[in-house]
Write a protein that holds these residues in place. Structure first.
Motif, PDB file in Angstrom:
ATOM      1  N   VAL A  12       0.847  -1.202   0.000  1.00  0.00           N
ATOM      2  CA  VAL A  12       0.000   0.000   0.000  1.00  0.00           C
ATOM      3  C   VAL A  12       0.878   1.246   0.000  1.00  0.00           C
ATOM      4  N   ARG A  13       1.884   1.274   0.861  1.00  0.00           N
ATOM      5  CA  ARG A  13       2.775   2.442   0.936  1.00  0.00           C
ATOM      6  C   ARG A  13       3.482   2.699  -0.391  1.00  0.00           C
ATOM      7  N   SER A  14       3.872   1.631  -1.095  1.00  0.00           N
ATOM      8  CA  SER A  14       4.617   1.787  -2.350  1.00  0.00           C
ATOM      9  C   SER A  14       3.710   2.060  -3.547  1.00  0.00           C
ATOM     10  N   GLY A  15       2.403   1.901  -3.370  1.00  0.00           N
ATOM     11  CA  GLY A  15       1.471   2.119  -4.467  1.00  0.00           C
ATOM     12  C   GLY A  15       1.188   0.882  -5.308  1.00  0.00           C
ATOM     13  N   ARG A  16       1.787  -0.261  -4.963  1.00  0.00           N
ATOM     14  CA  ARG A  16       1.522  -1.497  -5.700  1.00  0.00           C
ATOM     15  C   ARG A  16       0.145  -2.067  -5.396  1.00  0.00           C
ATOM     16  N   LEU A  17      -0.435  -1.665  -4.264  1.00  0.00           N
ATOM     17  CA  LEU A  17      -1.757  -2.137  -3.851  1.00  0.00           C
ATOM     18  C   LEU A  17      -2.599  -0.922  -3.497  1.00  0.00           C
ATOM     19  N   LYS A  18      -3.680  -0.752  -4.209  1.00  0.00           N
ATOM     20  CA  LYS A  18      -4.570   0.395  -3.988  1.00  0.00           C
ATOM     21  C   LYS A  18      -5.682   0.025  -3.012  1.00  0.00           C
ATOM     22  N   ALA A  24      -7.847 -10.797  -4.169  1.00  0.00           N
ATOM     23  CA  ALA A  24      -7.182 -10.912  -5.475  1.00  0.00           C
ATOM     24  C   ALA A  24      -6.082  -9.866  -5.627  1.00  0.00           C
ATOM     25  N   GLY A  25      -6.337  -8.650  -5.192  1.00  0.00           N
ATOM     26  CA  GLY A  25      -5.319  -7.603  -5.255  1.00  0.00           C
ATOM     27  C   GLY A  25      -4.135  -7.911  -4.364  1.00  0.00           C
ATOM     28  N   VAL A  26      -4.412  -8.426  -3.177  1.00  0.00           N
ATOM     29  CA  VAL A  26      -3.333  -8.799  -2.267  1.00  0.00           C
ATOM     30  C   VAL A  26      -2.512  -9.931  -2.881  1.00  0.00           C
ATOM     31  N   ARG A  27      -3.171 -10.893  -3.508  1.00  0.00           N
ATOM     32  CA  ARG A  27      -2.459 -12.008  -4.140  1.00  0.00           C
ATOM     33  C   ARG A  27      -1.517 -11.505  -5.238  1.00  0.00           C
ATOM     34  N   ARG A  28      -1.967 -10.528  -6.024  1.00  0.00           N
ATOM     35  CA  ARG A  28      -1.112  -9.977  -7.082  1.00  0.00           C
ATOM     36  C   ARG A  28       0.072  -9.191  -6.504  1.00  0.00           C
ATOM     37  N   ALA A  29      -0.181  -8.413  -5.457  1.00  0.00           N
ATOM     38  CA  ALA A  29       0.859  -7.555  -4.883  1.00  0.00           C
ATOM     39  C   ALA A  29       1.806  -8.298  -3.943  1.00  0.00           C
ATOM     40  N   THR A  37      -4.948 -18.685   1.951  1.00  0.00           N
ATOM     41  CA  THR A  37      -4.474 -17.644   2.870  1.00  0.00           C
ATOM     42  C   THR A  37      -5.040 -16.288   2.486  1.00  0.00           C
ATOM     43  N   TYR A  38      -5.051 -16.000   1.193  1.00  0.00           N
ATOM     44  CA  TYR A  38      -5.549 -14.710   0.723  1.00  0.00           C
ATOM     45  C   TYR A  38      -7.042 -14.544   1.019  1.00  0.00           C
ATOM     46  N   GLN A  39      -7.782 -15.634   1.009  1.00  0.00           N
ATOM     47  CA  GLN A  39      -9.221 -15.573   1.250  1.00  0.00           C
ATOM     48  C   GLN A  39      -9.562 -15.360   2.722  1.00  0.00           C
ATOM     49  N   VAL A  40      -8.761 -15.929   3.622  1.00  0.00           N
ATOM     50  CA  VAL A  40      -9.113 -15.875   5.043  1.00  0.00           C
ATOM     51  C   VAL A  40      -8.368 -14.812   5.847  1.00  0.00           C
ATOM     52  N   GLN A  59     -12.711  -3.151   7.319  1.00  0.00           N
ATOM     53  CA  GLN A  59     -13.553  -3.595   6.220  1.00  0.00           C
ATOM     54  C   GLN A  59     -14.392  -2.419   5.746  1.00  0.00           C
ATOM     55  N   THR A  60     -14.291  -2.085   4.457  1.00  0.00           N
ATOM     56  CA  THR A  60     -15.017  -0.937   3.918  1.00  0.00           C
ATOM     57  C   THR A  60     -16.325  -1.355   3.257  1.00  0.00           C
ATOM     58  N   SER A  61     -16.365  -2.553   2.723  1.00  0.00           N
ATOM     59  CA  SER A  61     -17.553  -3.157   2.138  1.00  0.00           C
ATOM     60  C   SER A  61     -17.276  -4.656   2.037  1.00  0.00           C
ATOM     61  N   ARG A  62     -18.241  -5.399   1.557  1.00  0.00           N
ATOM     62  CA  ARG A  62     -18.058  -6.848   1.507  1.00  0.00           C
ATOM     63  C   ARG A  62     -16.829  -7.214   0.664  1.00  0.00           C
ATOM     64  N   GLY A  63     -15.860  -7.861   1.310  1.00  0.00           N
ATOM     65  CA  GLY A  63     -14.658  -8.314   0.627  1.00  0.00           C
ATOM     66  C   GLY A  63     -13.629  -7.246   0.312  1.00  0.00           C
ATOM     67  N   ARG A  64     -13.812  -6.026   0.825  1.00  0.00           N
ATOM     68  CA  ARG A  64     -12.892  -4.911   0.551  1.00  0.00           C
ATOM     69  C   ARG A  64     -12.369  -4.354   1.871  1.00  0.00           C
ATOM     70  N   TYR A  65     -11.072  -4.042   1.899  1.00  0.00           N
ATOM     71  CA  TYR A  65     -10.407  -3.640   3.133  1.00  0.00           C
ATOM     72  C   TYR A  65      -9.432  -2.501   2.896  1.00  0.00           C
ATOM     73  N   CYS A  66      -9.116  -1.782   3.967  1.00  0.00           N
ATOM     74  CA  CYS A  66      -8.105  -0.725   3.978  1.00  0.00           C
ATOM     75  C   CYS A  66      -7.183  -0.961   5.162  1.00  0.00           C
ATOM     76  N   THR A  67      -5.970  -0.442   5.055  1.00  0.00           N
ATOM     77  CA  THR A  67      -5.076  -0.462   6.202  1.00  0.00           C
ATOM     78  C   THR A  67      -5.595   0.546   7.218  1.00  0.00           C
ATOM     79  N   LEU A  68      -5.180   0.421   8.433  1.00  0.00           N
ATOM     80  CA  LEU A  68      -5.623   1.330   9.489  1.00  0.00           C
ATOM     81  C   LEU A  68      -4.792   2.601   9.461  1.00  0.00           C
ATOM     82  N   ALA A  69      -5.439   3.736   9.448  1.00  0.00           N
ATOM     83  CA  ALA A  69      -4.743   5.021   9.442  1.00  0.00           C
ATOM     84  C   ALA A  69      -3.857   5.131  10.679  1.00  0.00           C
ATOM     85  N   GLY A  70      -2.637   5.531  10.465  1.00  0.00           N
ATOM     86  CA  GLY A  70      -1.707   5.709  11.580  1.00  0.00           C
ATOM     87  C   GLY A  70      -1.070   4.429  12.074  1.00  0.00           C
ATOM     88  N   PHE A  71      -1.524   3.289  11.569  1.00  0.00           N
ATOM     89  CA  PHE A  71      -0.970   1.998  12.001  1.00  0.00           C
ATOM     90  C   PHE A  71       0.017   1.564  10.949  1.00  0.00           C
TER      91      PHE A  71
END
Length: 79
Positions: A12-18, A24-29, A37-40, A59-71
């Motif tokens: 996420v920090r490097s921009g490879r994962l939006k 699926a995005g995590v698996r690619r990045a 592992t990617y599913q669970v 979790q932002t919506s079903r199956g979609r996630y963000c990193t925690l701000a400040g973490f």
């Protein structure tokens, strides 16, 4: 598994994962982990997870996630 979390935060920090991202995005990045592992991993470590495991993603919506701000995870130490 701290290594996968560190890889996700670094991607996420490097921009490879939006954000928001899904398995699926995590698996690619962050390749090299078992397919299931990617599913669970993301729901297992979301804020408010029923297993009370470490809360690393929001979790932002079903199956979609963000990193925690400040973490931030240090890829060297995994914390």
């Amino acid at each position: 598994m701290k290594e996968l979390a560190s890889q996700i935060y670094a991607a996420v920090r490097s921009g490879r994962l939006k954000e928001p991202f899904g398995p699926a995005g995590v698996r690619r990045a962050c390749s090299g982990w078992g397919r299931s592992t990617y599913q669970v991993f993301l729901p297992k470590h979301r804020v408010g997870n029923p297993g009370k495991t470490s809360e690393l993603f929001e979790q932002t919506s079903r199956g979609r996630y963000c990193t925690l701000a400040g973490f931030r995870l240090d890829p060297e130490s995994g914390v």
